[in-house]
Design a protein around this motif. Sequence first.
Motif, PDB file in Angstrom:
ATOM      1  N   PRO A   1       0.841  -1.202   0.000  1.00 48.95           N
ATOM      2  CA  PRO A   1       0.000   0.000   0.000  1.00 48.95           C
ATOM      3  C   PRO A   1       0.876   1.253   0.000  1.00 48.95           C
ATOM      4  O   PRO A   1       1.991   1.232   0.536  1.00 48.95           O
ATOM      5  CB  PRO A   1      -0.797  -0.120   1.299  1.00 48.95           C
ATOM      6  CG  PRO A   1       0.019  -1.002   2.178  1.00 48.95           C
ATOM      7  CD  PRO A   1       0.810  -1.904   1.269  1.00 48.95           C
ATOM      8  N   GLU A   2       0.398   2.321  -0.631  1.00 47.32           N
ATOM      9  CA  GLU A   2       1.144   3.585  -0.593  1.00 47.32           C
ATOM     10  C   GLU A   2       1.353   4.024   0.841  1.00 47.32           C
ATOM     11  O   GLU A   2       2.399   4.542   1.192  1.00 47.32           O
ATOM     12  CB  GLU A   2       0.385   4.675  -1.364  1.00 47.32           C
ATOM     13  CG  GLU A   2       0.785   4.760  -2.797  1.00 47.32           C
ATOM     14  CD  GLU A   2       0.192   5.962  -3.511  1.00 47.32           C
ATOM     15  OE1 GLU A   2      -0.482   6.814  -2.888  1.00 47.32           O
ATOM     16  OE2 GLU A   2       0.403   6.038  -4.723  1.00 47.32           O
TER      17      GLU A   2
ATOM     18  N   GLU B   1     -12.285   0.657   5.409  1.00 45.90           N
ATOM     19  CA  GLU B   1     -12.075   0.188   4.039  1.00 45.90           C
ATOM     20  C   GLU B   1     -12.977  -0.996   3.706  1.00 45.90           C
ATOM     21  O   GLU B   1     -13.573  -1.047   2.632  1.00 45.90           O
ATOM     22  CB  GLU B   1     -10.609  -0.220   3.832  1.00 45.90           C
ATOM     23  CG  GLU B   1      -9.657   0.933   3.796  1.00 45.90           C
ATOM     24  CD  GLU B   1      -8.205   0.525   3.682  1.00 45.90           C
ATOM     25  OE1 GLU B   1      -7.355   1.428   3.727  1.00 45.90           O
ATOM     26  OE2 GLU B   1      -7.908  -0.683   3.547  1.00 45.90           O
ATOM     27  N   MET B   2     -13.079  -1.934   4.610  1.00 45.49           N
ATOM     28  CA  MET B   2     -13.842  -3.142   4.328  1.00 45.49           C
ATOM     29  C   MET B   2     -15.351  -2.905   4.384  1.00 45.49           C
ATOM     30  O   MET B   2     -16.116  -3.666   3.799  1.00 45.49           O
ATOM     31  CB  MET B   2     -13.425  -4.264   5.284  1.00 45.49           C
ATOM     32  CG  MET B   2     -11.984  -4.713   5.075  1.00 45.49           C
ATOM     33  SD  MET B   2     -11.557  -5.179   3.371  1.00 45.49           S
ATOM     34  CE  MET B   2     -12.501  -6.683   3.214  1.00 45.49           C
TER      35      MET B   2
ATOM     36  N   PRO C   1      -7.692   1.226  -1.701  1.00 44.64           N
ATOM     37  CA  PRO C   1      -6.421   1.756  -1.188  1.00 44.64           C
ATOM     38  C   PRO C   1      -5.388   1.787  -2.313  1.00 44.64           C
ATOM     39  O   PRO C   1      -5.315   0.865  -3.118  1.00 44.64           O
ATOM     40  CB  PRO C   1      -6.012   0.746  -0.121  1.00 44.64           C
ATOM     41  CG  PRO C   1      -7.221  -0.072   0.160  1.00 44.64           C
ATOM     42  CD  PRO C   1      -8.071  -0.025  -1.063  1.00 44.64           C
ATOM     43  N   ALA C   2      -4.598   2.835  -2.358  1.00 50.38           N
ATOM     44  CA  ALA C   2      -3.590   2.982  -3.406  1.00 50.38           C
ATOM     45  C   ALA C   2      -2.457   1.978  -3.210  1.00 50.38           C
ATOM     46  O   ALA C   2      -2.029   1.708  -2.095  1.00 50.38           O
ATOM     47  CB  ALA C   2      -3.040   4.392  -3.408  1.00 50.38           C
ATOM     48  N   VAL C   3      -1.973   1.433  -4.332  1.00 48.86           N
ATOM     49  CA  VAL C   3      -0.840   0.519  -4.337  1.00 48.86           C
ATOM     50  C   VAL C   3       0.405   1.347  -4.660  1.00 48.86           C
ATOM     51  O   VAL C   3       0.381   2.217  -5.525  1.00 48.86           O
ATOM     52  CB  VAL C   3      -1.052  -0.607  -5.374  1.00 48.86           C
ATOM     53  CG1 VAL C   3       0.184  -1.478  -5.501  1.00 48.86           C
ATOM     54  CG2 VAL C   3      -2.257  -1.460  -4.988  1.00 48.86           C
TER      55      VAL C   3
ATOM     56  N   ASN D   1      -8.467  -5.705  -4.849  1.00 52.03           N
ATOM     57  CA  ASN D   1      -9.242  -5.160  -5.968  1.00 52.03           C
ATOM     58  C   ASN D   1      -8.445  -4.067  -6.673  1.00 52.03           C
ATOM     59  O   ASN D   1      -8.404  -4.011  -7.904  1.00 52.03           O
ATOM     60  CB  ASN D   1     -10.585  -4.602  -5.484  1.00 52.03           C
ATOM     61  CG  ASN D   1     -11.462  -5.663  -4.870  1.00 52.03           C
ATOM     62  OD1 ASN D   1     -11.362  -5.903  -3.671  1.00 52.03           O
ATOM     63  ND2 ASN D   1     -12.302  -6.290  -5.659  1.00 52.03           N
ATOM     64  N   THR D   2      -7.798  -3.194  -5.893  1.00 51.22           N
ATOM     65  CA  THR D   2      -6.970  -2.132  -6.477  1.00 51.22           C
ATOM     66  C   THR D   2      -5.906  -2.738  -7.385  1.00 51.22           C
ATOM     67  O   THR D   2      -5.716  -2.293  -8.519  1.00 51.22           O
ATOM     68  CB  THR D   2      -6.263  -1.302  -5.378  1.00 51.22           C
ATOM     69  OG1 THR D   2      -7.211  -0.814  -4.438  1.00 51.22           O
ATOM     70  CG2 THR D   2      -5.484  -0.133  -5.979  1.00 51.22           C
TER      71      THR D   2
END
Length: 157
Positions: free
Chosen positions: A35-36, A56-57, A64-66, A95-96
């Motif tokens: 994650p970022e 988030e969930m 969330p950004a990768v 998913n991201t």
Amino acid sequence: MSKRLVAYFSASGVTAKVAERLANAIGADLYEIKPEEAYTTADLDWTNKNSRSSREMNDKTFRPAVADKVADMGQYDMVYVGFPIWWYVAPTIINTFLEGYDFTGKTVIPFATSGSSGMGKTNAELKASCPGAKLVEGKRFSAGVSETELATWAVQF
């Protein structure tokens, strides 16, 4: 021979160890989905409804950004995607990750770690994130799974 990638997200290190064993067992490349913004212990407190992971969930649209990308996803035919089970499904960062690539014609194979929870509705939650891919039914493993057991499972794909 198809080219394989083991991509994984690990919040506590358990999934990382299983992913490393899987990659070794099948001769695959290994990629960590980072994650970022790293998760803190407080972020991962599932008993706190206001923790980052809980928020988030509870929002299935949240992504969330990768931190970075796989250098050449096009070279892989099979992508094993590993993660801890959160709320009976994959964390939304998965998913991201999936939405960041074109998986058309590729096989996506989820695998998870969990103390006791099964895969739940994981595939249903991931299907829309990898259109055109063959998304196979995943499997949950315990932290101590052996390379032999992982290889035996992975050879079926």
